[in-house]
Motif scaffolding. Sequence first.
Motif, short mmCIF file in Angstrom:
data_model
loop_
_atom_site.label_atom_id
_atom_site.label_comp_id
_atom_site.label_asym_id
_atom_site.label_seq_id
_atom_site.Cartn_x
_atom_site.Cartn_y
_atom_site.Cartn_z
N UNK A 1 0.86 -1.19 0.00
CA UNK A 1 0.00 0.00 0.00
C UNK A 1 0.90 1.24 0.00
N UNK A 2 1.16 1.75 -1.19
CA UNK A 2 2.14 2.84 -1.31
C UNK A 2 1.62 4.13 -0.67
N UNK A 3 0.28 4.32 -0.64
CA UNK A 3 -0.26 5.53 0.00
C UNK A 3 0.04 5.50 1.51
N UNK A 4 -0.16 4.36 2.12
CA UNK A 4 0.15 4.21 3.54
C UNK A 4 1.63 4.41 3.80
N UNK A 5 2.45 3.83 2.93
CA UNK A 5 3.90 3.96 3.08
C UNK A 5 4.32 5.42 2.97
N UNK A 6 3.70 6.14 2.02
CA UNK A 6 4.07 7.54 1.82
C UNK A 6 3.71 8.38 3.05
N UNK A 7 2.55 8.09 3.64
CA UNK A 7 2.14 8.82 4.85
C UNK A 7 3.14 8.60 5.99
N UNK A 8 3.55 7.35 6.15
CA UNK A 8 4.50 7.04 7.22
C UNK A 8 5.84 7.73 6.95
N UNK A 9 6.31 7.64 5.70
CA UNK A 9 7.59 8.27 5.35
C UNK A 9 7.51 9.79 5.53
N UNK A 10 6.38 10.39 5.12
CA UNK A 10 6.22 11.84 5.28
C UNK A 10 6.23 12.22 6.76
N UNK A 11 5.60 11.39 7.60
CA UNK A 11 5.59 11.66 9.04
C UNK A 11 7.00 11.64 9.62
#
Length: 66
Positions: free
Chosen positions: A43-53
């Motif tokens: 789930x790249x959207x979830x991964x992006x949120x975590x990385x952005x955080x």
Amino acid sequence: MGFYGDHFAEKVAIVTGAGGGIGQAYAEALAREGAAVVVADINVEGAQKVADGIKGEGGTALAVRV
Ligand SMILES: NC(=O)c1ccc[n+]([C@@H]2O[C@H](COP(=O)([O-])OP(=O)(O)OC[C@H]3O[C@@H](n4cnc5c(N)ncnc54)[C@H](O)[C@@H]3O)[C@@H](O)[C@H]2O)c1
């Protein structure tokens, strides 16, 4: 979040399933200890949120779809 350690400074951690749940907790904890974290998830959207955080708090992270 908040960064407080350097146990993993100069290290890269690759965490699969890091877009949520236990994997997210590991990714954030490793980042807090100075690791550059590859946040890998189907789930790249979830991964992006975590990385952005992580990056928003001054850490180093890259989201990758796996
Ligand atoms: N939550 C618990 O208390 C607990 C306890 C014991 C074991 N487990 C096990 O630990 C694992 C993770 O649990 P969780 O609660 O973090 O689950 P979760 O569903 O919250 O998180 C799993 C993450 O893995 C990702 N994912 C799923 N398939 C993937 C794939 N093929 N490649 C890459 N990423 C993928 C999902 O997108 C999600 O972001 C599960 O196997 C669960 O059964 C969980």
